[in-house]
Design a protein around this motif. Structure first.
Motif, PDB file in Angstrom:
ATOM      1  N   PHE A   1      84.110  -4.382 127.075  1.00 28.21           N
ATOM      2  CA  PHE A   1      85.044  -5.513 127.073  1.00 28.21           C
ATOM      3  C   PHE A   1      84.978  -6.323 128.369  1.00 28.21           C
TER       4      PHE A   1
ATOM      5  N   HIS B   1      95.693 -13.866 132.825  1.00 29.31           N
ATOM      6  CA  HIS B   1      96.428 -13.323 131.681  1.00 29.31           C
ATOM      7  C   HIS B   1      96.924 -11.908 132.011  1.00 29.31           C
TER       8      HIS B   1
ATOM      9  N   GLY C   1      97.126  -9.483 130.092  1.00 34.00           N
ATOM     10  CA  GLY C   1      96.205  -8.526 129.474  1.00 34.00           C
ATOM     11  C   GLY C   1      94.947  -8.323 130.300  1.00 34.00           C
ATOM     12  N   ALA C   2      94.500  -9.375 130.989  1.00 39.89           N
ATOM     13  CA  ALA C   2      93.314  -9.252 131.841  1.00 39.89           C
ATOM     14  C   ALA C   2      93.633  -8.386 133.059  1.00 39.89           C
TER      15      ALA C   2
ATOM     16  N   ALA D   1      95.951  -5.992 133.072  1.00 41.84           N
ATOM     17  CA  ALA D   1      96.017  -4.624 132.527  1.00 41.84           C
ATOM     18  C   ALA D   1      94.609  -4.073 132.313  1.00 41.84           C
ATOM     19  N   THR D   2      93.696  -4.948 131.913  1.00 45.93           N
ATOM     20  CA  THR D   2      92.322  -4.516 131.638  1.00 45.93           C
ATOM     21  C   THR D   2      91.615  -4.039 132.903  1.00 45.93           C
TER      22      THR D   2
ATOM     23  N   ASP E   1      93.160  -0.731 133.894  1.00 44.87           N
ATOM     24  CA  ASP E   1      92.666   0.352 133.028  1.00 44.87           C
ATOM     25  C   ASP E   1      91.241   0.742 133.422  1.00 44.87           C
TER      26      ASP E   1
ATOM     27  N   GLY F   1      92.354  -1.978 127.621  1.00 42.63           N
ATOM     28  CA  GLY F   1      92.777  -3.282 128.134  1.00 42.63           C
ATOM     29  C   GLY F   1      92.853  -4.325 127.034  1.00 42.63           C
ATOM     30  N   ALA F   2      91.989  -4.217 126.044  1.00 42.45           N
ATOM     31  CA  ALA F   2      92.020  -5.168 124.921  1.00 42.45           C
ATOM     32  C   ALA F   2      93.265  -4.926 124.063  1.00 42.45           C
TER      33      ALA F   2
ATOM     34  N   ALA G   1      96.103  -3.647 125.250  1.00 39.15           N
ATOM     35  CA  ALA G   1      97.204  -4.179 126.066  1.00 39.15           C
ATOM     36  C   ALA G   1      97.242  -5.702 125.962  1.00 39.15           C
ATOM     37  N   THR G   2      96.083  -6.315 125.878  1.00 43.92           N
ATOM     38  CA  THR G   2      96.005  -7.782 125.817  1.00 43.92           C
ATOM     39  C   THR G   2      96.616  -8.326 124.524  1.00 43.92           C
TER      40      THR G   2
ATOM     41  N   ASP H   1     100.362  -7.866 124.764  1.00 49.81           N
ATOM     42  CA  ASP H   1     100.954  -8.876 125.650  1.00 49.81           C
ATOM     43  C   ASP H   1     101.020 -10.230 124.949  1.00 49.81           C
ATOM     44  N   THR H   2      99.984 -10.525 124.180  1.00 49.18           N
ATOM     45  CA  THR H   2      99.912 -11.815 123.483  1.00 49.18           C
ATOM     46  C   THR H   2     101.002 -11.944 122.415  1.00 49.18           C
TER      47      THR H   2
END
Lengths: 259, 259
Positions: A128, A170, A172-173, A175-176, A179, B172-173, B175-176, B179-180
């Motif tokens: 990812f 973002h 999520g980014a 968090a990514t 992680d 992370g994806a 979580a993304t 979040d979205t």
């Protein structure tokens, strides 16, 4: 069947190591599969490679500097990269407690023999955080482990394709990357792990284009559980952008294929 | 300066609405900037548009079906999309409590006048979840809001470029997308918000290529805080993949540009 396939992979890897050991090329960073799972690889994670996989193809190491990196990013990278070598006896360079982790855009699909994904999906699958080829567009980062302190640092430049709130990274980014860094440390410490919990507190926005540091440290290990704390700060450490805790659990490889 | 620029944007938008109202095209989903911030847009979020922005250019709505969608994805999309229309008096279709949210790959950079990002970054910036043009490669999703129940559902097909553990979606994806979806619900409920906390419990891996449902619901609102719960389940709801809570905080637009 899957376990046997992975065992066969590890066995082949172990057999290949003596011939590869002298090449002094870094072991591919295999997400959720660390060197210590492969017999004979424990002590020199950073100086041994497997060809990819068992062929002459050398994948791109995305954690090496490229022209998109800002001077600030490059300076931080060089600072931590220099820590990876120490002066030993007679001025000879020795491997220090710091290790730079190479980073690739594929995981070990071959280990499954394509049992769990269609061949189309398997061929297209990319990590990812490394799924965009354009340099500087998305995640630019390099990770460094401190094996003595059981900690990790990541220098991270946030590209414009990671936008959430206007002009900022973002959630999520963020968090990514957390992680990813806490996961890399957990894999080093515990072998095959999966994320069980990620608890992220966002303190202040991170502007697109900025360079930040992601610090991760082991808090405790209990049986199969690995607790990691994490902070994302400005490059000079003066501003705290994000705090997080992460829990990873050691698993058998079969866990990933339970459907 | 920034506040004045945003005010000018909102004012221009409000002036443009009467002429645009009859076109019955959906309002672009502006991340972290919802319709209610624009005077006159409160009551019919789903049926009013602004041209993008103030030009004849019509951006692609990424939440509409495309050939990469699996039959399962399409079936779930159609199910929720049909809920967005209700039979009214005389068999006439009326807008129900469900709203489909369109989804674009840009945020409102124009509102800042480029004050906070270089023009290069500004031109390249893309919403993190929509930064890959290839259909089916990464995040394929459509979000639906239930305005009466203060809840949201997202149908999500996980593409092969979102890999973490071999063959599975990156933490992370996951979580993304959480979040979205929780963010979209919070923006609907609270206007301009930012993520303050995201607490994700990963229960079982999500295979690449699979279609899952992301459910989000309001738990409580306290002053500026909005608490959302979230579950990611298999498409038939029988398997819980991930549970999460999210906290969003209402902010002034200036918060996003504090450096």
């Amino acid at each position: 069947m899957l376990r046997r396939a992975v065992s066969a992979f590890c066995y082949a890897a172990a057999r290949a190591i003596p011939a590869l050991r002298q090449r002094n090329i870094a072991l591919p960073q295999l997400p959720f599969l660390r060197a210590s799972l492969i017999p004979g690889l424990n002590s020199d994670y950073q100086s041994v490679t497997l060809s990819w996989p068992f062929s002459s193809f050398r994948p791109r190491d995305y954690s090496l500097p490229n022209p998109s990196w800002s001077p600030q990013m490059l300076r931080l990278y060089n600072y931590y990269n220099n820590l990876c070598e120490q002066d030993g006896e007679g001025g000879k360079k020795e491997i220090g407690p710091w290790i730079r982790l190479p980073s690739y855009n594929r995981t070990v699909k071959y280990a499954t023999g394509g049992q769990c994904l269609s061949k189309v999906l398997q061929a297209k699958a990319r990590l990812f955080t490394r799924n965009i080829e354009e340099e500087g567009a998305a995640f630019e980062y390099a990770m460094f482990l401190n094996t003595e302190e059981k900690a990790a640092v990541c220098v991270f430049q946030a590209g414009p394709l990671l936008e959430g709130p206007v002009g900022n990274l973002h959630g999520g980014a963020i968090a990514t990357i957390i992680d990813t860094v806490t996961g890399a440390l957990s894999i080093y410490l515990g072998g095959l792990v999966v994320t069980a919990n990620l608890n992220v507190n966002y303190r202040s926005p991170i502007p697109l284009g900025s360079v930040v540091l992601v610090h991760a440290a082991l808090e405790k290990m209990e049986d199969r559980k690995i607790y990691i704390s994490c902070q994302v700060t400005s490059s000079d450490g003066s501003k705290l952008h994000t705090e997080a805790t992460a829990l990873f659990v050691k698993v058998n490889v079969g866990h990933l294929f339970e459907r």
